[in-house]
Write a protein that holds these residues in place. Structure first.
Motif, PDB file in Angstrom:
ATOM      1  N   GLY A  15       0.778  -1.226   0.000  1.00  0.00           N
ATOM      2  CA  GLY A  15       0.000   0.000   0.000  1.00  0.00           C
ATOM      3  C   GLY A  15       0.813   1.281   0.000  1.00  0.00           C
ATOM      4  N   ASP A  16       2.133   1.158  -0.062  1.00  0.00           N
ATOM      5  CA  ASP A  16       2.986   2.350  -0.095  1.00  0.00           C
ATOM      6  C   ASP A  16       3.226   2.736  -1.559  1.00  0.00           C
ATOM      7  OD1 ASP A  16       4.727   4.431   0.341  1.00  0.00           O
ATOM      8  OD2 ASP A  16       6.057   3.303   1.677  1.00  0.00           O
ATOM      9  N   ILE A  17       2.174   3.227  -2.179  1.00  0.00           N
ATOM     10  CA  ILE A  17       2.166   3.502  -3.616  1.00  0.00           C
ATOM     11  C   ILE A  17       3.149   4.618  -3.978  1.00  0.00           C
ATOM     12  CG2 ILE A  17       0.703   4.085  -5.604  1.00  0.00           C
ATOM     13  CD1 ILE A  17       0.005   1.428  -4.120  1.00  0.00           C
ATOM     14  N   LEU A  18       3.196   5.643  -3.174  1.00  0.00           N
ATOM     15  CA  LEU A  18       4.071   6.776  -3.468  1.00  0.00           C
ATOM     16  C   LEU A  18       5.541   6.373  -3.454  1.00  0.00           C
ATOM     17  CD1 LEU A  18       3.954   9.705  -4.233  1.00  0.00           C
ATOM     18  CD2 LEU A  18       3.937  10.300  -1.817  1.00  0.00           C
ATOM     19  N   GLN A  19       5.948   5.590  -2.461  1.00  0.00           N
ATOM     20  CA  GLN A  19       7.345   5.134  -2.405  1.00  0.00           C
ATOM     21  C   GLN A  19       7.651   4.199  -3.575  1.00  0.00           C
ATOM     22  OE1 GLN A  19       9.670   6.374  -0.396  1.00  0.00           O
ATOM     23  NE2 GLN A  19      11.188   5.148  -1.438  1.00  0.00           N
ATOM     24  N   ALA A  20       6.688   3.347  -3.932  1.00  0.00           N
ATOM     25  CA  ALA A  20       6.865   2.466  -5.086  1.00  0.00           C
ATOM     26  C   ALA A  20       7.062   3.294  -6.351  1.00  0.00           C
ATOM     27  CB  ALA A  20       5.666   1.533  -5.235  1.00  0.00           C
ATOM     28  N   LEU A  21       6.256   4.341  -6.516  1.00  0.00           N
ATOM     29  CA  LEU A  21       6.381   5.221  -7.677  1.00  0.00           C
ATOM     30  C   LEU A  21       7.768   5.843  -7.741  1.00  0.00           C
ATOM     31  CD1 LEU A  21       5.267   6.757 -10.117  1.00  0.00           C
ATOM     32  CD2 LEU A  21       4.263   8.410  -8.516  1.00  0.00           C
ATOM     33  N   CYS A  22       8.306   6.251  -6.608  1.00  0.00           N
ATOM     34  CA  CYS A  22       9.648   6.855  -6.578  1.00  0.00           C
ATOM     35  C   CYS A  22      10.703   5.858  -7.057  1.00  0.00           C
ATOM     36  CB  CYS A  22       9.979   7.339  -5.170  1.00  0.00           C
ATOM     37  SG  CYS A  22       9.013   8.775  -4.667  1.00  0.00           S
ATOM     38  N   ILE A  23      10.575   4.614  -6.640  1.00  0.00           N
ATOM     39  CA  ILE A  23      11.543   3.598  -7.056  1.00  0.00           C
ATOM     40  C   ILE A  23      11.408   3.308  -8.547  1.00  0.00           C
ATOM     41  CG2 ILE A  23      12.216   1.170  -6.794  1.00  0.00           C
ATOM     42  CD1 ILE A  23      11.453   1.487  -3.794  1.00  0.00           C
ATOM     43  N   TYR A  24      10.176   3.178  -9.024  1.00  0.00           N
ATOM     44  CA  TYR A  24       9.964   2.963 -10.464  1.00  0.00           C
ATOM     45  C   TYR A  24      10.549   4.142 -11.258  1.00  0.00           C
ATOM     46  CZ  TYR A  24       6.549  -0.820  -9.569  1.00  0.00           C
ATOM     47  OH  TYR A  24       5.929  -1.982  -9.191  1.00  0.00           O
ATOM     48  N   ARG A  25      10.329   5.355 -10.767  1.00  0.00           N
ATOM     49  CA  ARG A  25      10.841   6.547 -11.452  1.00  0.00           C
ATOM     50  C   ARG A  25      12.365   6.539 -11.515  1.00  0.00           C
ATOM     51  NH1 ARG A  25      10.243  11.062  -7.987  1.00  0.00           N
ATOM     52  NH2 ARG A  25      12.329  10.460  -7.447  1.00  0.00           N
ATOM     53  N   ASP A  26      13.014   6.156 -10.408  1.00  0.00           N
ATOM     54  CA  ASP A  26      14.476   6.082 -10.397  1.00  0.00           C
ATOM     55  C   ASP A  26      14.979   5.055 -11.406  1.00  0.00           C
ATOM     56  OD1 ASP A  26      14.539   8.041  -8.460  1.00  0.00           O
ATOM     57  OD2 ASP A  26      14.869   6.638  -6.791  1.00  0.00           O
ATOM     58  N   ALA A  27      14.315   3.911 -11.455  1.00  0.00           N
ATOM     59  CA  ALA A  27      14.703   2.866 -12.421  1.00  0.00           C
ATOM     60  C   ALA A  27      14.498   3.368 -13.850  1.00  0.00           C
ATOM     61  CB  ALA A  27      13.902   1.593 -12.179  1.00  0.00           C
ATOM     62  N   TYR A  28      13.412   4.087 -14.078  1.00  0.00           N
ATOM     63  CA  TYR A  28      13.127   4.641 -15.402  1.00  0.00           C
ATOM     64  C   TYR A  28      14.172   5.683 -15.799  1.00  0.00           C
ATOM     65  CZ  TYR A  28      10.897   7.404 -19.044  1.00  0.00           C
ATOM     66  OH  TYR A  28      10.643   8.092 -20.201  1.00  0.00           O
ATOM     67  N   GLN A  29      14.570   6.519 -14.857  1.00  0.00           N
ATOM     68  CA  GLN A  29      15.558   7.554 -15.160  1.00  0.00           C
ATOM     69  C   GLN A  29      16.899   6.934 -15.536  1.00  0.00           C
ATOM     70  OE1 GLN A  29      15.273  10.004 -11.638  1.00  0.00           O
ATOM     71  NE2 GLN A  29      13.850  11.408 -12.627  1.00  0.00           N
ATOM     72  N   GLN A  30      17.214   5.807 -14.956  1.00  0.00           N
ATOM     73  CA  GLN A  30      18.461   5.124 -15.308  1.00  0.00           C
ATOM     74  C   GLN A  30      18.356   4.408 -16.650  1.00  0.00           C
ATOM     75  OE1 GLN A  30      19.702   2.635 -12.058  1.00  0.00           O
ATOM     76  NE2 GLN A  30      19.984   4.368 -10.686  1.00  0.00           N
ATOM     77  N   ASP A  31      17.143   3.946 -16.988  1.00  0.00           N
ATOM     78  CA  ASP A  31      16.942   3.236 -18.251  1.00  0.00           C
ATOM     79  C   ASP A  31      15.514   3.464 -18.737  1.00  0.00           C
ATOM     80  OD1 ASP A  31      16.758   1.537 -20.425  1.00  0.00           O
ATOM     81  OD2 ASP A  31      17.077  -0.305 -19.274  1.00  0.00           O
ATOM     82  N   PRO A  32      15.298   4.454 -19.603  1.00  0.00           N
ATOM     83  CA  PRO A  32      13.950   4.765 -20.089  1.00  0.00           C
ATOM     84  C   PRO A  32      13.292   3.643 -20.901  1.00  0.00           C
ATOM     85  CG  PRO A  32      15.426   6.605 -20.488  1.00  0.00           C
ATOM     86  CD  PRO A  32      16.276   5.441 -20.042  1.00  0.00           C
ATOM     87  N   SER A  33      14.053   2.627 -21.260  1.00  0.00           N
ATOM     88  CA  SER A  33      13.452   1.505 -21.987  1.00  0.00           C
ATOM     89  C   SER A  33      13.129   0.325 -21.066  1.00  0.00           C
ATOM     90  CB  SER A  33      14.388   1.044 -23.113  1.00  0.00           C
ATOM     91  OG  SER A  33      15.575   0.500 -22.570  1.00  0.00           O
ATOM     92  N   HIS A  34      13.268   0.518 -19.775  1.00  0.00           N
ATOM     93  CA  HIS A  34      12.988  -0.532 -18.784  1.00  0.00           C
ATOM     94  C   HIS A  34      11.467  -0.686 -18.673  1.00  0.00           C
ATOM     95  CE1 HIS A  34      12.916  -2.846 -15.138  1.00  0.00           C
ATOM     96  NE2 HIS A  34      14.229  -2.773 -14.989  1.00  0.00           N
ATOM     97  N   GLN A  35      10.934  -1.709 -19.338  1.00  0.00           N
ATOM     98  CA  GLN A  35       9.484  -1.851 -19.442  1.00  0.00           C
ATOM     99  C   GLN A  35       8.792  -2.021 -18.093  1.00  0.00           C
ATOM    100  OE1 GLN A  35       7.896  -4.437 -22.468  1.00  0.00           O
ATOM    101  NE2 GLN A  35       9.666  -4.069 -23.782  1.00  0.00           N
ATOM    102  N   GLU A  36       9.412  -2.747 -17.179  1.00  0.00           N
ATOM    103  CA  GLU A  36       8.778  -2.932 -15.867  1.00  0.00           C
ATOM    104  C   GLU A  36       8.706  -1.611 -15.101  1.00  0.00           C
ATOM    105  OE1 GLU A  36      11.444  -6.098 -14.745  1.00  0.00           O
ATOM    106  OE2 GLU A  36       9.756  -7.486 -14.688  1.00  0.00           O
ATOM    107  N   ALA A  37       9.716  -0.771 -15.254  1.00  0.00           N
ATOM    108  CA  ALA A  37       9.692   0.540 -14.607  1.00  0.00           C
ATOM    109  C   ALA A  37       8.614   1.423 -15.231  1.00  0.00           C
ATOM    110  CB  ALA A  37      11.063   1.209 -14.714  1.00  0.00           C
TER     111      ALA A  37
END
Length: 135
Positions: A15-37
């Motif tokens: 249920g910690d959606i905001l923290q999950a979003l931050c982690i997904y965003r960090d992964a995306y910033q490192q690799d914009p083609s990371h489909q799971e992010a």
């Protein structure tokens, strides 16, 4: 699977959606083609009610993989919320076409349809997997 994505999914499940979003965003910033992010950002944005961000990232996911049924379901969910029923139904139809053989993904399609006042269509979407669901 990437440990960051595993961590984000755990947080999302807790249920910690905001923290999950931050982690997904960090992964995306490192690799914009990371489909799971990309999918994680789209889904968490949708859960947080940020329709613009959700739509943007479901579209990005479709650009990365236009055969991803989950991306069509997510975008359909956003489109329903924008009142674009025909486009949403088209996306759900595409998700169902891509879900061959039929899998539990049909449950997600049916949930979106049912949530938007279309229980008859939802029931039809579930028909191919009913034997698995009601054993």
């Amino acid at each position: 699977m990437d440990k960051r994505i595993e961590s984000a999914r755990r947080l999302e499940a807790q249920g910690d959606i905001l923290q999950a979003l931050c982690i997904y965003r960090d992964a995306y910033q490192q690799d914009p083609s990371h489909q799971e992010a990309v999918q994680g950002i789209a889904q968490t944005a949708l859960e947080l009610g940020n329709l613009e961000l959700a739509f943007e990232f479901f579209v990005k996911l479709l650009i990365l993989d236009h055969q991803n049924p989950a991306a069509y379901i997510g975008r359909a969910n956003v489109l329903f919320q924008y009142g674009q029923t025909d486009r949403a139904l088209s996306d759900l139809a595409q998700a169902i076409r891509l879900d061959e053989p039929a899998s539990e993904l049909r449950i997600d399609c049916a949930a979106v349809l049912n949530d938007n006042g279309l229980p008859e269509i939802a029931f039809k979407a579930l028909r191919p997997v009913r034997h698995c669901l009601f054993e």
